[in-house]
Design a protein around this motif. Structure first.
Motif, mmCIF file in Angstrom:
data_model
loop_
_atom_site.group_PDB
_atom_site.id
_atom_site.type_symbol
_atom_site.label_atom_id
_atom_site.label_comp_id
_atom_site.label_asym_id
_atom_site.label_seq_id
_atom_site.Cartn_x
_atom_site.Cartn_y
_atom_site.Cartn_z
ATOM 1 N N MET B 1 -15.000 -24.658 19.414
ATOM 2 C CA MET B 1 -15.278 -25.983 20.008
ATOM 3 C C MET B 1 -16.417 -25.835 21.012
ATOM 4 S SD MET B 1 -12.767 -28.826 20.222
ATOM 5 C CE MET B 1 -12.973 -30.435 20.924
ATOM 6 N N ALA B 2 -17.418 -26.696 20.854
ATOM 7 C CA ALA B 2 -18.590 -26.613 21.727
ATOM 8 C C ALA B 2 -18.208 -26.921 23.171
ATOM 9 C CB ALA B 2 -19.654 -27.602 21.243
ATOM 10 N N GLY B 3 -19.052 -26.470 24.095
ATOM 11 C CA GLY B 3 -18.803 -26.706 25.510
ATOM 12 C C GLY B 3 -19.086 -28.150 25.894
ATOM 13 N N LEU B 4 -18.950 -28.409 27.191
ATOM 14 C CA LEU B 4 -19.065 -29.786 27.687
ATOM 15 C C LEU B 4 -20.283 -29.957 28.590
ATOM 16 C CD1 LEU B 4 -15.303 -30.344 28.677
ATOM 17 C CD2 LEU B 4 -16.449 -31.129 26.588
ATOM 18 N N THR B 5 -20.807 -31.183 28.615
ATOM 19 C CA THR B 5 -21.884 -31.534 29.551
ATOM 20 C C THR B 5 -21.268 -31.857 30.911
ATOM 21 O OG1 THR B 5 -21.715 -33.887 29.063
ATOM 22 C CG2 THR B 5 -23.200 -32.589 27.656
ATOM 23 N N ILE B 6 -22.107 -31.988 31.921
ATOM 24 C CA ILE B 6 -21.614 -32.370 33.257
ATOM 25 C C ILE B 6 -20.838 -33.684 33.160
ATOM 26 C CG2 ILE B 6 -22.291 -33.088 35.588
ATOM 27 C CD1 ILE B 6 -24.741 -31.288 35.344
ATOM 28 N N THR B 7 -21.425 -34.639 32.444
ATOM 29 C CA THR B 7 -20.808 -35.966 32.312
ATOM 30 C C THR B 7 -19.438 -35.857 31.657
ATOM 31 O OG1 THR B 7 -22.960 -37.020 32.219
ATOM 32 C CG2 THR B 7 -21.121 -38.231 31.228
ATOM 33 N N GLU B 8 -19.352 -35.095 30.569
ATOM 34 C CA GLU B 8 -18.054 -34.935 29.890
ATOM 35 C C GLU B 8 -17.047 -34.233 30.798
ATOM 36 O OE1 GLU B 8 -19.465 -34.625 25.208
ATOM 37 O OE2 GLU B 8 -19.716 -32.903 26.516
ATOM 38 N N LYS B 9 -17.524 -33.257 31.575
ATOM 39 C CA LYS B 9 -16.602 -32.541 32.473
ATOM 40 C C LYS B 9 -16.069 -33.456 33.566
ATOM 41 C CE LYS B 9 -18.167 -27.779 32.061
ATOM 42 N NZ LYS B 9 -18.683 -26.616 32.797
ATOM 43 N N ILE B 10 -16.949 -34.260 34.161
ATOM 44 C CA ILE B 10 -16.508 -35.149 35.234
ATOM 45 C C ILE B 10 -15.499 -36.149 34.688
ATOM 46 C CG2 ILE B 10 -17.255 -36.999 36.806
ATOM 47 C CD1 ILE B 10 -19.860 -35.413 37.245
ATOM 48 N N LEU B 11 -15.811 -36.740 33.538
ATOM 49 C CA LEU B 11 -14.899 -37.748 32.977
ATOM 50 C C LEU B 11 -13.616 -37.108 32.457
ATOM 51 C CD1 LEU B 11 -17.540 -40.101 31.296
ATOM 52 C CD2 LEU B 11 -16.206 -40.531 33.385
ATOM 53 N N SER B 12 -13.682 -35.859 32.004
ATOM 54 C CA SER B 12 -12.469 -35.159 31.573
ATOM 55 C C SER B 12 -11.538 -34.935 32.763
ATOM 56 C CB SER B 12 -12.816 -33.811 30.937
ATOM 57 O OG SER B 12 -13.528 -33.986 29.740
ATOM 58 N N ARG B 13 -12.113 -34.560 33.901
ATOM 59 C CA ARG B 13 -11.285 -34.355 35.102
ATOM 60 C C ARG B 13 -10.615 -35.666 35.498
ATOM 61 N NH1 ARG B 13 -12.098 -35.542 40.137
ATOM 62 N NH2 ARG B 13 -14.355 -35.819 39.956
ATOM 63 N N ILE B 14 -11.379 -36.758 35.455
ATOM 64 C CA ILE B 14 -10.832 -38.067 35.837
ATOM 65 C C ILE B 14 -9.696 -38.464 34.894
ATOM 66 C CG2 ILE B 14 -11.381 -40.543 35.964
ATOM 67 C CD1 ILE B 14 -12.595 -39.069 38.277
ATOM 68 N N GLU B 15 -9.885 -38.205 33.596
ATOM 69 C CA GLU B 15 -8.899 -38.615 32.596
ATOM 70 C C GLU B 15 -7.718 -37.651 32.510
ATOM 71 O OE1 GLU B 15 -9.200 -41.656 30.150
ATOM 72 O OE2 GLU B 15 -9.737 -41.836 32.258
ATOM 73 N N GLY B 16 -7.899 -36.436 33.027
ATOM 74 C CA GLY B 16 -6.827 -35.452 32.940
ATOM 75 C C GLY B 16 -6.676 -34.839 31.556
ATOM 76 N N ARG B 17 -7.715 -34.964 30.732
ATOM 77 C CA ARG B 17 -7.733 -34.357 29.394
ATOM 78 C C ARG B 17 -9.193 -34.262 28.969
ATOM 79 N NH1 ARG B 17 -9.006 -38.029 25.385
ATOM 80 N NH2 ARG B 17 -9.073 -40.159 26.132
ATOM 81 N N PRO B 18 -9.499 -33.366 28.029
ATOM 82 C CA PRO B 18 -10.904 -33.238 27.624
ATOM 83 C C PRO B 18 -11.379 -34.493 26.889
ATOM 84 C CG PRO B 18 -9.575 -31.379 26.831
ATOM 85 C CD PRO B 18 -8.622 -32.419 27.328
ATOM 86 N N VAL B 19 -12.481 -35.047 27.314
ATOM 87 C CA VAL B 19 -13.079 -36.174 26.591
ATOM 88 C C VAL B 19 -14.494 -35.800 26.177
ATOM 89 C CG1 VAL B 19 -11.705 -37.905 27.818
ATOM 90 C CG2 VAL B 19 -14.004 -37.346 28.653
ATOM 91 N N ARG B 20 -14.953 -36.395 25.086
ATOM 92 C CA ARG B 20 -16.275 -36.077 24.557
ATOM 93 C C ARG B 20 -17.066 -37.343 24.296
ATOM 94 N NH1 ARG B 20 -17.191 -30.833 23.086
ATOM 95 N NH2 ARG B 20 -15.356 -29.526 23.426
ATOM 96 N N ALA B 21 -18.385 -37.172 24.216
ATOM 97 C CA ALA B 21 -19.290 -38.297 23.987
ATOM 98 C C ALA B 21 -18.800 -39.123 22.803
ATOM 99 C CB ALA B 21 -20.698 -37.789 23.736
ATOM 100 N N GLY B 22 -18.835 -40.451 22.980
ATOM 101 C CA GLY B 22 -18.452 -41.364 21.914
ATOM 102 C C GLY B 22 -17.081 -41.977 22.101
ATOM 103 N N GLU B 23 -16.198 -41.290 22.855
ATOM 104 C CA GLU B 23 -14.859 -41.835 23.090
ATOM 105 C C GLU B 23 -14.915 -43.029 24.033
ATOM 106 O OE1 GLU B 23 -11.335 -39.406 24.207
ATOM 107 O OE2 GLU B 23 -12.601 -37.708 23.650
ATOM 108 N N ILE B 24 -14.006 -43.963 23.831
ATOM 109 C CA ILE B 24 -13.875 -45.077 24.768
ATOM 110 C C ILE B 24 -12.682 -44.819 25.675
ATOM 111 C CG2 ILE B 24 -13.359 -47.538 24.970
ATOM 112 C CD1 ILE B 24 -15.220 -47.988 22.640
ATOM 113 N N ILE B 25 -12.950 -44.856 26.965
ATOM 114 C CA ILE B 25 -11.900 -44.532 27.942
ATOM 115 C C ILE B 25 -11.910 -45.576 29.060
ATOM 116 C CG2 ILE B 25 -11.937 -42.043 27.493
ATOM 117 C CD1 ILE B 25 -13.760 -41.713 29.942
#
Lengths: 172, 423
Positions: B1-25
């Protein structure tokens, strides 16, 4: 909500401006939010009298960057107010949110759609599944519909309705 | 599984789970900022919806920056309404007239925003917070939903990585780079994407310069912009807050929509032609154009180094008799430092006009507007027709050096002709 629109195609080119082309800027400055007020002025900047020619169920086919410019919602309210659907190659960030906020059925990311139809063709578009059919030509093409979360907002009628529904759910 | 961008990491922390580009949260922001011109509007939307409490008043920041100097009865009345609304909802982070200054700038300066934070805002230039690695995303009407419920839908954006290399030559500034960069990237590439800056060239760009870098992409449709935090970021933020923060960086194997290498070492002064900020040309192409109005300030170029640049040109010189030059320090702190360093004295001696910290004329020309038939060169964020009130006008955007040099000559001027050999 009815996701299937069957009507005439009205095709436009790339880079239609949200202010000026799609809707006169003054309505944005006046923060006019009534779709019925805005509907008669749709496309006034590039095709005066446009709103008088269209019928509910007709479909606007836009090119790249449909609704570019400062993201004002009025143009999308004007499309919705005429009962039209929208199929576009691309819609910029702020305007895409506004298309959802206006409760407008639309497809986006429709690469090459301009080659699939001409103004006046009879189209049948399913905004829930993304199926684009040209009845006049007897052709069809499958596009991706917008995300289910966004379709849910459109189905409710747009941002305000969706916001009020979430509020009611939170309160209960 | 590819790594995450800064944006994905920040939003993953907020969501409490890994999120990736394209997801609606529906991510909950750690701060929501609104400026003085939208407070009455959000209050109306909340009243219509029957909302009496905000999701978390302590996470809301209001700044009086678009019109700190009330010059009409209507604006005094609006300021009063804003104070009443702030009190009604119990909003604690209220920076009224004379307190903070420009809301896209002082929260960085005061350590209110820190690397890795997620901020939602009314007003596009919240992206300035990206200077210290914050993900700031602007909304329009939906800000009312966020204020009531704490979230609204967001599609996790893709990222374009821009690696900066080299050092800007004398006579060019980060504003030139920021303008040229959006012209080179183009609106199609940046649409709904975050522009993430990295690379060895960052070592030569201080935090105020990084504000400028993060300011311009939003004007061609980016979702946000941010700078990968480095040791300079750590030192800057640590000096301003005791709150711990995480230096969120992209993984080496993160998925970027595009990676671009961008060389700063040959960049010459650039001017944006009316009426959009991405119509950028070399200054030589417009040299000699007569101007009447000039302005140094705004969230793009109102920081201390910007004022220093203007002062380098203006020291010992006078603004042309046919030109009025407005200078607006972005914040109270920038104004104070400018006074301490003697920059204010230079501006007054040159015949410039200082305005109160905030957006200055850039906020729709409520102060220091233009008249029909006039030409302006300024450091504002946008140059749409009528941005500074009158419609029969032309607005050129450029660096503080170019604006100050042009104000002295009364014509658009290449600042390198006024800086001497050692500059």
């Amino acid at each position: 909500m009815n996701w299937i629109y069957r009507g005439r195609c009205w095709k436009f080119g790339d880079n239609l401006g949200i202010d000026g082309d799609i809707m006169p800027l003054r309505f944005a400055l006046e923060r006019e939010m009534n779709a019925e007020v805005l509907a008669p002025f749709l496309m006034d900047g590039i095709e005066p009298g446009f709103a008088a020619k269209v019928k509910p169920g007709d479909i606007i086919v836009g090119g790249k960057r449909f609704g570019q410019g400062n993201p004002h919602i009025q143009g999308f309210l004007g499309i919705q107010g005429n009962g039209l659907g929208l199929v576009a190659v691309s819609i910029p960030r702020g305007s895409l949110r506004n298309a959802v906020n206006a409760g407008l059925p639309f497809l986006v990311g429709c690469e090459g759609v301009g080659d699939l139809c001409e103004t006046g063709d009879e189209l049948d578009v399913n905004f829930e599944t993304g199926l684009f059919r040209n009845i006049t030509r007897g052709t069809e093409h499958q596009y991706d519909p917008i995300a289910p979360e966004l379709r849910a907002i459109v189905a409710l009628g747009g941002w305000k309705e969706s916001f009020h529904k979430r509020l009611a759910e939170t309160a209960s | 599984m590819a790594g995450l961008t800064i944006t994905e990491k920040i939003l993953s922390r907020i969501e409490g789970r890994p999120v990736r580009a394209g997801e609606i949260i529906y991510p909950r922001p750690e701060l929501v900022t609104v400026h003085d011109w939208y407070v009455v509007n959000f209050d109306r939307a909340l009243q219509e919806a029957g909302v009496t409490k905000l999701f978390d008043p302590s996470r809301v920041l209001i700044s009086t920056d678009h019109e700190p100097l009330a010059v009409t009865p209507q604006s005094s009345e609006r300021q009063k309404r804003v104070r009443e609304i702030v009190a009604k909802y119990g909003i604690t982070q209220f920076y009224d007239v004379g307190r903070g200054g420009l809301g896209h700038v002082f929260p960085v300066e005061m350590g209110i925003v820190r690397p890795g934070m997620f901020v939602l805002a009314y007003d596009v230039h919240v992206t300035n917070y990206g200077a210290v690695g914050v993900l700031g995303i602007p909304l329009v009407v939906e800000i009312s939903e966020v204020l009531a419920l704490g979230s609204v839908w967001l599609k996790v954006p893709e990222t374009i990585r821009v690696n900066l290399h080299g050092k800007l030559p004398a006579g060019s500034s980060v504003r030139d780079a920021a303008q040229k960069l959006i012209a080179d990237l183009g609106d199609e590439l940046v649409d709904y994407r975050v522009v993430e800056f990295g690379g060895d060239g960052l070592a030569h760009l201080d935090i105020p310069s990084r504000h400028t870098l993060c300011n311009t992409p939003i004007d061609i449709g980016a979702k946000s912009a941010l700078v990968e935090p480095d040791e300079m970021t750590r030192a800057y933020v640590a000096a301003r807050t005791d709150v711990p923060f995480e230096m969120v960086r992209s993984d080496d194997d993160a998925t970027f929509a595009r990676v671009i290498d961008y060389d700063l070492s040959n960049l010459s002064p650039q001017v944006a032609l009316p009426p959009t900020p991405d119509r950028v040309v070399e200054v030589e192409q417009v040299v000699g154009k007569t101007i009447h109005h000039a302005f140094v300030g705004s969230c793009a170029s109102g920081n201390l180094p910007d004022l220093r640049d203007a002062a380098r040109i203006l020291v010992g010189r006078r603004v042309h008799p046919d030109v009025r030059l407005y200078v607006t320090p972005a914040t109270q702190e920038v104004a104070r430092e400018a006074a301490r360093e003697g920059l204010i004295e230079i501006f007054y001696a040159a015949g410039a006009t200082l305005t109160t910290p905030g957006c200055g004329p850039c906020a729709g020309g409520r102060i220091g507007a233009m008249a029909d038939g006039e030409v302006s060169i300024n450091t504002g964020t946008r140059n749409d027709t009528g941005r500074l009130v009158a419609k029969q006008t032309e607005i050129y955007l450029a660096s503080p050096l170019t604006v100050a040099a042009s104000a002295v000559n009364g014509r658009i001027t290449d600042p390198r002709t006024m800086l001497g050999g050692g500059a």
